[in-house]
Design a protein around this motif. Structure first.
Motif, mmCIF file in Angstrom:
data_model
loop_
_atom_site.group_PDB
_atom_site.id
_atom_site.type_symbol
_atom_site.label_atom_id
_atom_site.label_comp_id
_atom_site.label_asym_id
_atom_site.label_seq_id
_atom_site.Cartn_x
_atom_site.Cartn_y
_atom_site.Cartn_z
ATOM 1 N N GLU A 86 0.815 -1.213 0.000
ATOM 2 C CA GLU A 86 0.000 0.000 0.000
ATOM 3 C C GLU A 86 0.851 1.266 0.000
ATOM 4 O OE1 GLU A 86 -2.334 -0.667 3.486
ATOM 5 O OE2 GLU A 86 -3.388 -2.362 2.590
ATOM 6 N N ASP A 87 1.882 1.318 0.831
ATOM 7 C CA ASP A 87 2.629 2.561 1.024
ATOM 8 C C ASP A 87 3.800 2.728 0.045
ATOM 9 O OD1 ASP A 87 0.873 2.895 3.094
ATOM 10 O OD2 ASP A 87 2.323 2.434 4.685
ATOM 11 N N ASN A 88 4.533 1.664 -0.197
ATOM 12 C CA ASN A 88 5.798 1.788 -0.939
ATOM 13 C C ASN A 88 5.744 1.260 -2.373
ATOM 14 O OD1 ASN A 88 6.592 2.627 1.556
ATOM 15 N ND2 ASN A 88 7.922 0.881 1.980
ATOM 16 N N ASN A 89 4.564 0.804 -2.838
ATOM 17 C CA ASN A 89 4.432 0.257 -4.193
ATOM 18 C C ASN A 89 5.418 -0.912 -4.402
ATOM 19 O OD1 ASN A 89 3.021 0.330 -6.633
ATOM 20 N ND2 ASN A 89 4.689 1.427 -7.648
ATOM 21 N N THR A 90 5.476 -1.774 -3.370
ATOM 22 C CA THR A 90 6.456 -2.867 -3.352
ATOM 23 C C THR A 90 5.764 -4.196 -3.088
ATOM 24 O OG1 THR A 90 8.118 -1.357 -2.477
ATOM 25 C CG2 THR A 90 8.564 -3.684 -2.213
ATOM 26 N N MET A 111 6.481 -13.314 -15.394
ATOM 27 C CA MET A 111 5.263 -13.926 -14.846
ATOM 28 C C MET A 111 4.081 -12.967 -14.778
ATOM 29 S SD MET A 111 6.364 -16.608 -11.890
ATOM 30 C CE MET A 111 4.727 -17.157 -11.589
ATOM 31 N N TYR A 112 4.353 -11.726 -14.369
ATOM 32 C CA TYR A 112 3.237 -10.813 -14.107
ATOM 33 C C TYR A 112 3.170 -9.630 -15.064
ATOM 34 C CZ TYR A 112 3.456 -13.472 -9.768
ATOM 35 O OH TYR A 112 3.500 -14.480 -8.849
ATOM 36 N N ASP A 113 4.049 -9.561 -16.055
ATOM 37 C CA ASP A 113 4.079 -8.475 -17.042
ATOM 38 C C ASP A 113 4.150 -7.101 -16.377
ATOM 39 O OD1 ASP A 113 3.929 -10.285 -19.199
ATOM 40 O OD2 ASP A 113 1.757 -10.459 -18.892
ATOM 41 N N ILE A 114 5.022 -6.985 -15.395
ATOM 42 C CA ILE A 114 5.220 -5.695 -14.723
ATOM 43 C C ILE A 114 6.698 -5.355 -14.716
ATOM 44 C CG2 ILE A 114 3.173 -5.700 -13.237
ATOM 45 C CD1 ILE A 114 4.864 -6.929 -11.030
ATOM 46 N N GLN A 115 6.987 -4.075 -14.667
ATOM 47 C CA GLN A 115 8.368 -3.610 -14.675
ATOM 48 C C GLN A 115 8.801 -3.287 -13.244
ATOM 49 O OE1 GLN A 115 9.920 -3.454 -17.792
ATOM 50 N NE2 GLN A 115 11.804 -3.271 -16.621
ATOM 51 N N ALA A 116 9.865 -3.927 -12.789
ATOM 52 C CA ALA A 116 10.390 -3.663 -11.446
ATOM 53 C C ALA A 116 11.437 -2.563 -11.522
ATOM 54 C CB ALA A 116 10.997 -4.929 -10.870
ATOM 55 N N LYS A 117 11.364 -1.628 -10.572
ATOM 56 C CA LYS A 117 12.354 -0.552 -10.516
ATOM 57 C C LYS A 117 13.636 -1.069 -9.888
ATOM 58 C CE LYS A 117 12.907 4.189 -8.882
ATOM 59 N NZ LYS A 117 12.335 5.225 -8.001
ATOM 60 N N LYS A 118 13.499 -1.754 -8.739
ATOM 61 C CA LYS A 118 14.669 -2.361 -8.102
ATOM 62 C C LYS A 118 14.231 -3.508 -7.218
ATOM 63 C CE LYS A 118 15.349 0.375 -3.921
ATOM 64 N NZ LYS A 118 16.368 1.078 -3.143
ATOM 65 N N VAL A 119 15.192 -4.332 -6.861
ATOM 66 C CA VAL A 119 14.931 -5.508 -6.026
ATOM 67 C C VAL A 119 15.894 -5.494 -4.852
ATOM 68 C CG1 VAL A 119 14.923 -8.024 -5.950
ATOM 69 C CG2 VAL A 119 14.138 -6.865 -8.000
ATOM 70 N N ASN A 120 15.357 -5.610 -3.650
ATOM 71 C CA ASN A 120 16.176 -5.780 -2.449
ATOM 72 C C ASN A 120 15.950 -7.192 -1.921
ATOM 73 O OD1 ASN A 120 17.174 -3.185 -2.468
ATOM 74 N ND2 ASN A 120 15.558 -2.378 -1.159
ATOM 75 N N LEU A 135 8.093 -1.577 -7.632
ATOM 76 C CA LEU A 135 7.587 -1.411 -8.998
ATOM 77 C C LEU A 135 7.799 0.022 -9.476
ATOM 78 C CD1 LEU A 135 4.238 -3.388 -8.717
ATOM 79 C CD2 LEU A 135 6.493 -4.250 -9.262
ATOM 80 N N THR A 136 7.828 0.195 -10.788
ATOM 81 C CA THR A 136 7.947 1.534 -11.366
ATOM 82 C C THR A 136 6.640 2.287 -11.122
ATOM 83 O OG1 THR A 136 7.245 0.611 -13.481
ATOM 84 C CG2 THR A 136 9.604 0.908 -13.165
ATOM 85 N N PRO A 137 6.686 3.623 -11.132
ATOM 86 C CA PRO A 137 5.471 4.404 -10.824
ATOM 87 C C PRO A 137 4.275 4.142 -11.751
ATOM 88 C CG PRO A 137 7.416 5.797 -10.750
ATOM 89 C CD PRO A 137 7.868 4.469 -11.271
ATOM 90 N N ASP A 138 4.525 3.676 -12.977
ATOM 91 C CA ASP A 138 3.394 3.427 -13.879
ATOM 92 C C ASP A 138 2.653 2.120 -13.571
ATOM 93 O OD1 ASP A 138 6.067 2.860 -14.843
ATOM 94 O OD2 ASP A 138 5.122 1.890 -16.574
ATOM 95 N N TYR A 139 3.131 1.307 -12.621
ATOM 96 C CA TYR A 139 2.420 0.108 -12.168
ATOM 97 C C TYR A 139 2.016 0.301 -10.710
ATOM 98 C CZ TYR A 139 4.219 -2.223 -16.323
ATOM 99 O OH TYR A 139 4.501 -2.569 -17.620
ATOM 100 N N ASP A 140 0.812 -0.138 -10.371
ATOM 101 C CA ASP A 140 0.341 -0.029 -8.986
ATOM 102 C C ASP A 140 0.425 -1.398 -8.327
ATOM 103 O OD1 ASP A 140 -0.730 1.193 -6.711
ATOM 104 O OD2 ASP A 140 -2.763 0.539 -7.245
ATOM 105 N N ALA A 141 1.141 -1.475 -7.217
ATOM 106 C CA ALA A 141 1.352 -2.757 -6.531
ATOM 107 C C ALA A 141 0.038 -3.333 -6.023
ATOM 108 C CB ALA A 141 2.332 -2.579 -5.379
ATOM 109 N N LEU A 142 -0.930 -2.463 -5.660
ATOM 110 C CA LEU A 142 -2.226 -2.926 -5.160
ATOM 111 C C LEU A 142 -2.988 -3.664 -6.251
ATOM 112 C CD1 LEU A 142 -3.337 -2.619 -2.333
ATOM 113 C CD2 LEU A 142 -4.720 -0.702 -3.114
ATOM 114 N N ASP A 143 -2.981 -3.103 -7.482
ATOM 115 C CA ASP A 143 -3.659 -3.746 -8.608
ATOM 116 C C ASP A 143 -2.988 -5.089 -8.958
ATOM 117 O OD1 ASP A 143 -5.293 -1.550 -8.717
ATOM 118 O OD2 ASP A 143 -4.191 -0.580 -10.361
ATOM 119 N N VAL A 144 -1.675 -5.092 -8.945
ATOM 120 C CA VAL A 144 -0.935 -6.330 -9.258
ATOM 121 C C VAL A 144 -1.210 -7.377 -8.196
ATOM 122 C CG1 VAL A 144 1.362 -7.317 -9.568
ATOM 123 C CG2 VAL A 144 0.875 -5.053 -10.492
ATOM 124 N N ALA A 145 -1.234 -6.968 -6.915
ATOM 125 C CA ALA A 145 -1.534 -7.895 -5.819
ATOM 126 C C ALA A 145 -2.922 -8.493 -5.977
ATOM 127 C CB ALA A 145 -1.393 -7.180 -4.490
#
Length: 151
Positions: A86-90, A111-120, A135-145
């Motif tokens: 919700e908060d960090n788009n992660t 797998m999910y057709d989304i662009q990741a900004k970075k991975v920790n 995730l990059t700002p053009d993808y919403d983590a809530l929608d993907v979840a």
């Protein structure tokens, strides 16, 4: 029928004289013995043949054991993971221990057709690897979840 040609004696005689002269002159002396500098004998390694296999040792080439289904094991659905969504788009995943950040990024994209900004990543005390995929700002983590079925 072929007639045999007798060998020329004069040539043989000349050759014998030539060799006799050389022996007398001293060009065909016996070789002097090589001076040994070590008491141990090392066998000379002379002939090295290139490998010439008659059949392949493996019947089939090894397949890639870490595909995207093996890399991403399952998404994490804890409270803190939901807060990250919700908060960090992660998105938070439990991943294979042998996978690296680039592999995780590629697996999420595939797998999910989304662009990741970075991975920790981190390894939890129970020995499992956790990956935070921002995730990059053009993808919403809530929608993907929602699409994945976490929420």
């Amino acid at each position: 029928m072929k007639a045999k040609v007798p060998a020329k004696k004069s040539d043989g005689k000349a050759q014998a004289l030539k060799v006799a002269k050389a022996v007398k002159a001293g060009s065909l002396k016996s070789k002097s013995k090589k001076i040994r500098t070590s008491v141990t004998f090392h066998r000379p390694r002379t002939l090295k043949k290139p490998r010439d296999p008659k059949y392949p040792r493996k019947s089939a080439p090894g397949r890639n054991k870490l595909d995207q289904y093996q890399i991403l094991k399952y998404p994490l659905t804890t409270e803190s993971a939901m807060k990250k969504i919700e908060d960090n788009n992660t998105l938070v995943f439990i991943v294979d221990l042998n996978s690296d950040k680039k592999m995780i990024k590629a697996a999420v994209k595939k797998m999910y057709d989304i662009q990741a900004k970075k991975v920790n990543t981190l390894i939890r005390p129970d020995g499992k690897k956790k990956a935070y995929v921002k995730l990059t700002p053009d993808y919403d983590a809530l929608d993907v979840a929602n699409k994945i079925g976490i929420i």
